[in-house]
Design an enzyme around this catalytic site. Structure first.
Site, PDB file in Angstrom:
ATOM      1  N   PRO A  17      43.415 131.885 104.594  1.00 28.55           N
ATOM      2  CA  PRO A  17      42.657 130.655 104.861  1.00 28.55           C
ATOM      3  C   PRO A  17      41.514 130.492 103.868  1.00 28.55           C
ATOM      4  CG  PRO A  17      42.142 132.347 106.491  1.00 28.55           C
ATOM      5  CD  PRO A  17      43.236 132.899 105.628  1.00 28.55           C
ATOM      6  N   HIS A  19      31.823 137.917 109.020  1.00 29.17           N
ATOM      7  CA  HIS A  19      30.863 137.237 108.146  1.00 29.17           C
ATOM      8  C   HIS A  19      29.415 137.488 108.589  1.00 29.17           C
ATOM      9  CE1 HIS A  19      34.092 134.220 106.464  1.00 29.17           C
ATOM     10  NE2 HIS A  19      34.315 135.471 106.126  1.00 29.17           N
ATOM     11  N   SER A  55      49.661 145.834  99.301  1.00 29.61           N
ATOM     12  CA  SER A  55      50.150 144.944  98.238  1.00 29.61           C
ATOM     13  C   SER A  55      48.979 144.352  97.449  1.00 29.61           C
ATOM     14  CB  SER A  55      51.039 143.834  98.804  1.00 29.61           C
ATOM     15  OG  SER A  55      50.351 143.069  99.772  1.00 29.61           O
ATOM     16  N   HIS A  59      42.578 140.748 103.485  1.00 29.38           N
ATOM     17  CA  HIS A  59      43.431 140.083 102.489  1.00 29.38           C
ATOM     18  C   HIS A  59      44.711 140.871 102.220  1.00 29.38           C
ATOM     19  CE1 HIS A  59      40.655 136.800 100.731  1.00 29.38           C
ATOM     20  NE2 HIS A  59      40.344 137.024 101.981  1.00 29.38           N
ATOM     21  N   ASP A  60      44.712 142.166 102.507  1.00 25.49           N
ATOM     22  CA  ASP A  60      45.958 142.930 102.453  1.00 25.49           C
ATOM     23  C   ASP A  60      46.870 142.520 103.611  1.00 25.49           C
ATOM     24  OD1 ASP A  60      47.910 144.807 101.783  1.00 25.49           O
ATOM     25  OD2 ASP A  60      46.934 146.403 102.938  1.00 25.49           O
ATOM     26  N   ASN A  77      41.581 135.115  95.870  1.00 19.15           N
ATOM     27  CA  ASN A  77      41.127 136.472  95.528  1.00 19.15           C
ATOM     28  C   ASN A  77      40.456 136.589  94.164  1.00 19.15           C
ATOM     29  OD1 ASN A  77      42.263 137.395  97.911  1.00 19.15           O
ATOM     30  ND2 ASN A  77      44.209 137.977  96.956  1.00 19.15           N
ATOM     31  N   ARG A  92      36.808 142.986 103.793  1.00 21.91           N
ATOM     32  CA  ARG A  92      37.548 141.788 103.373  1.00 21.91           C
ATOM     33  C   ARG A  92      38.852 142.153 102.662  1.00 21.91           C
ATOM     34  NH1 ARG A  92      36.631 137.635  98.730  1.00 21.91           N
ATOM     35  NH2 ARG A  92      37.591 135.774  99.610  1.00 21.91           N
TER      36      ARG A  92
HETATM   37  C1  HEM Z   1      38.660 132.725 109.310  1.00 17.78           C
HETATM   38  C2  HEM Z   1      39.047 132.552 108.066  1.00 17.78           C
HETATM   39  C3  HEM Z   1      38.264 133.075 106.900  1.00 17.78           C
HETATM   40  C4  HEM Z   1      37.881 132.377 105.817  1.00 17.78           C
HETATM   41  C5  HEM Z   1      38.171 130.902 105.539  1.00 17.78           C
HETATM   42  C6  HEM Z   1      37.117 133.258 104.978  1.00 17.78           C
HETATM   43  C7  HEM Z   1      36.577 132.906 103.750  1.00 17.78           C
HETATM   44  C8  HEM Z   1      35.722 133.695 103.019  1.00 17.78           C
HETATM   45  C9  HEM Z   1      35.104 133.311 101.794  1.00 17.78           C
HETATM   46  C10 HEM Z   1      35.308 131.980 101.073  1.00 17.78           C
HETATM   47  C11 HEM Z   1      34.306 134.326 101.391  1.00 17.78           C
HETATM   48  C12 HEM Z   1      33.433 134.378 100.137  1.00 17.78           C
HETATM   49  C13 HEM Z   1      34.255 134.852  98.945  1.00 17.78           C
HETATM   50  C14 HEM Z   1      33.518 134.676  97.639  1.00 17.78           C
HETATM   51  O1  HEM Z   1      32.782 133.689  97.495  1.00 17.78           O
HETATM   52  O2  HEM Z   1      33.673 135.529  96.743  1.00 17.78           O
HETATM   53  C15 HEM Z   1      34.435 135.370 102.374  1.00 17.78           C
HETATM   54  C16 HEM Z   1      33.771 136.572 102.319  1.00 17.78           C
HETATM   55  C17 HEM Z   1      33.958 137.581 103.241  1.00 17.78           C
HETATM   56  N1  HEM Z   1      34.890 137.607 104.250  1.00 17.78           N
HETATM   57 FE1  HEM Z   1      35.927 136.043 104.941  1.00 17.78          FE
HETATM   58  N2  HEM Z   1      37.056 134.484 105.568  1.00 17.78           N
HETATM   59  C18 HEM Z   1      37.744 134.424 106.742  1.00 17.78           C
HETATM   60  C19 HEM Z   1      37.977 135.464 107.608  1.00 17.78           C
HETATM   61  C20 HEM Z   1      37.564 136.760 107.398  1.00 17.78           C
HETATM   62  C21 HEM Z   1      38.028 137.904 108.143  1.00 17.78           C
HETATM   63  C22 HEM Z   1      39.098 137.870 109.229  1.00 17.78           C
HETATM   64  C23 HEM Z   1      37.374 138.986 107.650  1.00 17.78           C
HETATM   65  C24 HEM Z   1      37.488 140.432 108.046  1.00 17.78           C
HETATM   66  C25 HEM Z   1      37.819 140.841 109.264  1.00 17.78           C
HETATM   67  C26 HEM Z   1      36.486 138.499 106.619  1.00 17.78           C
HETATM   68  C27 HEM Z   1      35.588 139.262 105.923  1.00 17.78           C
HETATM   69  C28 HEM Z   1      34.787 138.794 104.897  1.00 17.78           C
HETATM   70  C29 HEM Z   1      33.709 139.570 104.319  1.00 17.78           C
HETATM   71  C30 HEM Z   1      33.209 140.906 104.836  1.00 17.78           C
HETATM   72  C31 HEM Z   1      33.205 138.819 103.260  1.00 17.78           C
HETATM   73  C32 HEM Z   1      32.105 139.218 102.268  1.00 17.78           C
HETATM   74  C33 HEM Z   1      32.770 139.998 101.148  1.00 17.78           C
HETATM   75  C34 HEM Z   1      31.835 140.531 100.086  1.00 17.78           C
HETATM   76  O3  HEM Z   1      30.617 140.397 100.191  1.00 17.78           O
HETATM   77  O4  HEM Z   1      32.363 141.133  99.125  1.00 17.78           O
HETATM   78  N3  HEM Z   1      36.659 137.154 106.469  1.00 17.78           N
HETATM   79  N4  HEM Z   1      35.306 134.968 103.346  1.00 17.78           N
END
Ligand code: HEM
Ligand SMILES: *[C@@H]1O[C@H](CO)[C@@H](O)[C@H](O)[C@H]1NC(C)=O
Ligand SMILES: *[C@@H]1O[C@H](CO)[C@@H](O)[C@H](O)[C@H]1NC(C)=O
Ligand SMILES: *[C@@H]1O[C@H](CO)[C@@H](O)[C@H](O)[C@H]1NC(C)=O
Ligand SMILES: *[C@@H]1O[C@H](CO)[C@@H](O)[C@H](O)[C@H]1NC(C)=O
Length: 312
Positions: free
Chosen positions: A156, A186, A74, A64-65, A87, A60
């Site tokens: 997003p 996810h 950054s 986000h980078d 973030n 993630r």
């Molecule tokens: C499509 C749009 C996306 C949205 C709206 C989104 C949103 C989110 C949100 C809200 C969380 C939980 C954060 C928290 O509660 O602390 C999350 C976690 C995560 N996202 Fe996304 N995300 C998106 C795309 C992506 C992409 C493109 C990747 C990587 C290629 C990604 C990888 C992850 C991972 C691996 C987690 C878990 C992180 C952890 O357990 O520390 N996400 N995302």
């Protein structure tokens, strides 16, 4: 005259565009720091074996980078983008990247960028959790600054609609298929209750048993920081079960379930759910594209000595 001038500037533009990505190469550190990739891999393996979730967090962090002024580290600068709304209190893994950077500085001083370390660490994280591997183009340089407003506008959020998501990815030259494939990240990691509370109490396109099971740890009031697995079926394995979950209305975030909601991306979800090889191929293609967003190369930026601050 006007026609040939604009024709010439088109040629120049195309040439410039080619130069930027042509400077990234998988062999970039082969002579300058031959042990760089192995050092990153062992650092990631150690971090993931002591904290499985770290694989998700590093993946993630790379996303986000890249979505904020390109993949230029950054996001790693302390006290800047880290505190932006998408973030703050949720990005993890900074200390893992800092520690790998320290190890690499000890073997090759000021040679390997933080942006490349993070890009490779994201790939190694996916591999550590059982996902596909791919070859990472290298040679990114680190930014001299961060961009908090762009972090707030371009990342997003969990309440995004399908068209919001498509627009956010298109802005980075990523297609709708890339977006659906990258959302498959996810399949690992966790989200805080505040990001899915509305979904489990108020939405109708959610499996009832699934919603009920999440409520005790995510009460209507309070508990906003409590965690739930994004893939409640196979939480720690990088597989295609995320898409099967969506087909059973078990997407955790609103922004997950919109990808399978009787609409234009349903067939892509069905394809990735039934065909793991199609998902792996689309995911690796999209990760390389995302990793190549607006790289700084040549004499742009710098090679930071410490990932959390610019060189003095
Ligand atoms: C499509 C749009 C996306 C949205 C709206 C989104 C949103 C989110 C949100 C809200 C969380 C939980 C954060 C928290 O509660 O602390 C999350 C976690 C995560 N996202 Fe996304 N995300 C998106 C795309 C992506 C992409 C493109 C990747 C990587 C290629 C990604 C990888 C992850 C991972 C691996 C987690 C878990 C992180 C952890 O357990 O520390 N996400 N995302
Ligand atoms: C980030 O989170 C911390 C701790 O929750 C809070 O004190 C701080 O005000 C937040 N920063 C921003 C910019 O929202
Ligand atoms: C997307 O592609 C266009 C045209 O090649 C380019 O001008 C723009 O900088 C690219 N955007 C990103 C974020 O890479
Ligand atoms: C659900 O919808 C109701 C009525 O619109 C609203 O008051 C509430 O804040 C929403 N969210 C939750 C978690 O109940
Ligand atoms: C899906 O959309 C079609 C066309 O808009 C509609 O006729 C159908 O009832 C919808 N099905 C579901 C399950 O919502």
């Amino acid at each position: 005259m006007a026609a040939s001038a604009s024709c010439l500037s088109l040629v120049v533009l195309v040439a410039l565009a080619t130069v930027a990505s042509a400077q990234l190469s998988p062999t970039f550190y082969d002579t300058s720091c031959p042990r760089a990739l192995a050092t990153i891999k062992s650092g990631v393996m150690a971090a993931v074996s002591s904290d499985t979730r770290m694989g998700a967090s590093l993946l993630r962090l790379h996303f986000h980078d890249c979505f904020v002024q390109g993949c230029d580290a950054s996001v790693l600068l302390s006290g800047m983008e880290q505190n932006a709304l998408p973030n703050n209190g949720s990005l993890r893994g900074f200390e893992v990247i800092d520690s790998i950077k320290t190890q690499i500085e000890a073997i090759c001083s000021q040679t390997v960028s933080c942006a490349d370390i993070l890009t490779v660490a994201a790939r190694d994280s996916v591999v550590a959790l059982g996902g596909p591997s791919w070859t990472v183009p290298l040679g990114r340089r680190d930014s001299l600054d961060a961009n908090v407003p762009e972090a707030n506008s371009d990342l997003p959020g969990p309440t995004s609609s399908r068209t919001d998501l498509e627009d956010a990815f298109r802005k980075k030259n990523l297609t709708t298929v890339d977006m659906v494939a990258l959302s498959g990240a996810h399949t690992i990691g966790q989200a805080q209750c505040g990001t899915f509370k509305d979904r489990i109490y108020n939405e109708t396109n959610i499996d009832t048993t699934f919603a009920t099971s999440l409520r005790p740890n995510c009460p209507r009031s309070n508990g906003d920081n409590n965690l739930a697995n994004l893939d409640t079926t196979t939480a720690n394995t990088f597989d295609n079960v995320y898409y099967t979950n969506l087909m059973s209305q078990k997407g955790l975030l609103h922004s997950d379930q919109v990808l399978f909601n009787n609409d234009t991306t349903d067939n892509t979800v069905r394809n990735f759910a039934s065909n793991p090889a199609a998902f792996s191929s689309a995911f690796t293609t999209a990760m390389i594209k995302m990793g190549n967003i607006a790289p700084k190369t040549g004499t742009q930026g710098q090679i930071r000595l410490s990932c959390s601050r610019v060189n003095s």
